[in-house]
Design a protein around this motif. Structure first.
Motif, PDB file in Angstrom:
ATOM      1  N   ASP A  20       0.849  -1.177   0.000  1.00 20.18           N
ATOM      2  CA  ASP A  20       0.000   0.000   0.000  1.00 20.18           C
ATOM      3  C   ASP A  20       0.891   1.234   0.000  1.00 20.18           C
ATOM      4  OD1 ASP A  20      -1.719   2.165   0.710  1.00 20.18           O
ATOM      5  OD2 ASP A  20      -3.146   0.708   1.478  1.00 20.18           O
ATOM      6  N   SER A  21       0.793   2.041  -1.043  1.00 17.51           N
ATOM      7  CA  SER A  21       1.696   3.181  -1.188  1.00 17.51           C
ATOM      8  C   SER A  21       1.203   4.449  -0.503  1.00 17.51           C
ATOM      9  CB  SER A  21       1.940   3.462  -2.676  1.00 17.51           C
ATOM     10  OG  SER A  21       0.720   3.808  -3.311  1.00 17.51           O
ATOM     11  N   ASN A  22       0.157   4.369   0.298  1.00 17.95           N
ATOM     12  CA  ASN A  22      -0.356   5.567   0.971  1.00 17.95           C
ATOM     13  C   ASN A  22       0.503   6.011   2.148  1.00 17.95           C
ATOM     14  OD1 ASN A  22      -2.735   6.174  -0.559  1.00 17.95           O
ATOM     15  ND2 ASN A  22      -3.563   4.262   0.246  1.00 17.95           N
ATOM     16  N   PHE A  23       1.000   5.051   2.924  1.00 19.37           N
ATOM     17  CA  PHE A  23       1.782   5.394   4.118  1.00 19.37           C
ATOM     18  C   PHE A  23       2.768   4.268   4.395  1.00 19.37           C
ATOM     19  CE2 PHE A  23       2.997   6.174   8.399  1.00 19.37           C
ATOM     20  CZ  PHE A  23       2.703   7.494   8.695  1.00 19.37           C
ATOM     21  N   ALA A  24       4.044   4.594   4.427  1.00 15.62           N
ATOM     22  CA  ALA A  24       5.082   3.595   4.725  1.00 15.62           C
ATOM     23  C   ALA A  24       5.753   3.954   6.050  1.00 15.62           C
ATOM     24  CB  ALA A  24       6.111   3.538   3.605  1.00 15.62           C
ATOM     25  N   HIS A  25       5.901   2.976   6.884  1.00 14.74           N
ATOM     26  CA  HIS A  25       6.496   3.111   8.225  1.00 14.74           C
ATOM     27  C   HIS A  25       7.743   2.231   8.217  1.00 14.74           C
ATOM     28  CE1 HIS A  25       6.465   3.471  12.616  1.00 14.74           C
ATOM     29  NE2 HIS A  25       6.394   2.156  12.746  1.00 14.74           N
ATOM     30  N   GLU A  47      -2.994   1.983   4.948  1.00 13.10           N
ATOM     31  CA  GLU A  47      -3.883   2.659   4.013  1.00 13.10           C
ATOM     32  C   GLU A  47      -3.979   4.157   4.289  1.00 13.10           C
ATOM     33  OE1 GLU A  47      -8.152   1.752   6.214  1.00 13.10           O
ATOM     34  OE2 GLU A  47      -7.409   0.373   4.688  1.00 13.10           O
ATOM     35  N   SER A  48      -3.578   4.576   5.512  1.00 10.08           N
ATOM     36  CA  SER A  48      -3.670   5.998   5.867  1.00 10.08           C
ATOM     37  C   SER A  48      -2.814   6.285   7.095  1.00 10.08           C
ATOM     38  CB  SER A  48      -5.122   6.366   6.180  1.00 10.08           C
ATOM     39  OG  SER A  48      -5.543   5.696   7.358  1.00 10.08           O
TER      40      SER A  48
END
Length: 108
Positions: free
Chosen positions: A5-10, A71-72
């Protein structure tokens, strides 16, 4: 496994206190995997170790890395607050001496 998921990377880097101790490594890996298996919010994850670096720009000083996608930003915050994450930090934090986190969102 779910697609990245490219919305939020940790991205998290861990330096263990005793990186050459097999028992500490096993305890860390077990705790981390148990946490990820029980997370309600992490969509995808990658646990890594540093490769043998062949270039000066590669920092291989860490013991483990973790990349988790969400996702966010709200889902990432929920992950921080969930019991599985808190249990992981409680159980594994005695094993590390340093942690650095890089969070990023899609630039588009």
């Amino acid at each position: 496994m779910t697609n990245f998921d490219s919305n939020f990377a940790h991205t998290v880097y861990f330096w263990l206190k005793n990186p050459d101790n097999p028992e500490d490594r096993r305890a860390f890996e077990t705790s981390l995997q148990t946490f990820l298996d029980n997370s309600q919010f992490a969509k995808t994850n990658f646990i890594g170790i540093p490769p043998e670096a062949s270039r000066d720009v590669v920092d291989g000083s860490f013991t483990y890395s973790l990349i988790v996608t969400f996702e966010s930003a709200q889902a990432q915050q929920n992950y921080q607050d969930e019991p599985a994450h808190k249990l992981f930090v409680d159980k594994a934090s005695a094993l590390w001496e340093k942690v650095i986190v890089y969070d990023s969102v899609n630039y588009k």
